[in-house]
Design an enzyme around this catalytic site. Structure first.
Site, PDB file in Angstrom:
ATOM      1  N   HIS A 199       2.339 -11.750  14.117  1.00 13.01           N
ATOM      2  CA  HIS A 199       3.410 -12.311  14.939  1.00 13.01           C
ATOM      3  C   HIS A 199       3.133 -13.768  15.328  1.00 13.01           C
ATOM      4  CE1 HIS A 199       7.020 -12.234  17.072  1.00 13.01           C
ATOM      5  NE2 HIS A 199       6.756 -11.389  18.054  1.00 13.01           N
TER       6      HIS A 199
ATOM      7  N   THR B  94       0.847  -1.191   0.000  1.00  8.52           N
ATOM      8  CA  THR B  94       0.000   0.000   0.000  1.00  8.52           C
ATOM      9  C   THR B  94       0.882   1.241   0.000  1.00  8.52           C
ATOM     10  OG1 THR B  94      -1.751   1.204   1.194  1.00  8.52           O
ATOM     11  CG2 THR B  94      -0.187  -0.025   2.532  1.00  8.52           C
TER      12      THR B  94
END
Length: 404
Positions: free
Chosen positions: A367, A315
């Site tokens: 994560h 992006t």
């Protein structure tokens, strides 16, 4: 008389309903076969609905209605002849009847125990808005505050001091509602962290300045930053495959290909068309495909298939002036790279202070399956490729890499 029932076609396997965004014709109009008669919003894209046959159309759904795939939304009388000049039969002679509005007569409401009391549904809504039911004029029986009263209630904006105080309320499109839902889902269901780095784009700028004219003349597309970033990302994904993966239940799914989603701001909201097998595309291929997909997205012509899938997202908030941000993961993907604006600022190079075009880059990652070593290593690999593009992205032959 021959009547055809037009039903909502399926835009994609996972879509069960759409919303009528705009009717492009009026009830009673004559439509031609394949003429666009409506724009429909799905949770992935806005699509045009073409007429299946020619004839006089009768609408069976209103703008803003949510309709199921396969539901009848209009009827087309195929036996009707096309009127002269394209006007619907009787349209010119049809006269709008004058409507006389009668002002409602106010009926005094007796004050009872129910006056000013909110129904359970209304009380829940008012509690969410932090509005005291006693401040609402109820329209229910004996002045009871109804659910509709609660929905329409607006929290106090303080004491006006002059000037305009107008507000506008409109329903969000299905696409916008789905984007909002997915963003909240990403925040709530992923262990999202963001790591940052900065890139010196001096070498990229030199290559663009040297070859952009020849590149545009030969290929018909501009040599932009996105091709360099896309090539840098696909290289980094090969080095750190955990970033190019996603969670499926209790399993981690890794991909040996890179389908890169490119976030594009369209008229209906954020869209993410996908560059299939971007690792196989040349600089020319990346630029041409990005231009094609971005144009289709902005013109409202992009299909659901062109936005389905994707293993990693890029992006570019820099086109709007963003200096730094924490992009949100596009689920079920596990990583997204945020680009930002390019600012010339002083940095230390070989013990000397120089002015260089610098960009902050950010990697947001899940994560749960991507550790710090992989996330930081991935971003460093992107940085290295962009700061040494001739060697790491062009195999020391810029002309051949750019197909010049």
């Amino acid at each position: 008389m021959s009547i055809l029932e037009m039903k909502v076609p399926s835009p994609g396997e996972s879509i069960s309903e759409v919303e009528i965004a705009t009717w492009l014709v009026k009830d009673g109009d004559y439509v031609e076969k394949d003429q666009a008669i409506a724009e429909v919003d799905s949770d992935k894209a806005t699509l045009e609905l073409p007429a299946e046959v020619s004839g006089i159309i009768t609408l069976k759904a209103e703008e803003g209605d949510t309709v199921a795939v396969g539901q009848v939304v209009c009827l087309i009388d195929t036996s009707a002849a096309k009127p002269e000049g394209g006007a619907a039969p009787g349209e010119e002679t049809k006269k709008e009847e004058a409507k006389v509005e009668v002002a409602p007569v106010a009926v005094p409401t007796a004050t009872t125990y129910a006056t000013g009391t909110a129904s359970p549904a209304a009380k829940k809504i008012l509690d969410e808005k932090n509005i005291d039911p006693a401040t609402i004029q109820g329209t229910g029986k004996d002045g009871r505050v109804t659910k509709e009263d609660a929905i329409k209630a607006v929290p106090s904006m303080g004491t006006p001091t002059g000037g305009s105080r107008g507000t506008e309320r409109k329903k969000m499109s299905m696409l916008r509602r789905k984007v909002a839902e997915r963003l909240v889902e990403a925040k709530n269901t992923t262990a999202m962290l963001t790591t940052f780095n900065e890139v010196n784009l001096t070498e990229v700028n030199k290559l663009r300045a040297e070859f952009k004219d020849a590149f545009k003349a030969k290929h018909g597309v501009s040599l932009g930053f996105m091709s360099f970033f896309t090539k840098a990302v696909t290289r980094a994904l090969e080095l750190f495959p955990d970033v190019n993966s996603m969670i499926d239940g209790q399993e981690q799914v890794k991909f040996d290909f890179a389908d890169i989603s490119i976030a594009v701001s369209g008229p209906k909201g954020l869209m993410v068309p996908v560059l299939r097998n971007a690792e196989l595309l040349s600089f020319r291929g990346v630029e041409a495909e990005i231009k094609r997909l971005a144009t289709r997205a902005r013109d409202g012509q992009i299909t659901v298939d062109e936005m389905t899938g994707g293993t990693f997202t890029i992006t570019n908030g820099g086109v709007f002036g963003s200096m730094l941000s924490t992009p949100i993961i596009n689920p079920p993907q596990s990583g997204i790279l945020g680009m930002h604006n390019i600012i010339e600022r002083p940095i230390a190079v070989n013990g000397q202070v120089v002015i260089a075009p610098m960009m902050y880059i950010a990697l947001s990652y899940d994560h749960r399956i991507i550790d710090g070593r992989e996330s930081v290593g991935f971003l460093v690999a992107v940085k290295e490729a962009l700061e040494n593009p001739v060697e790491l992205l062009m195999n020391n032959d810029p002309k051949k890499a750019l197909e010049l």
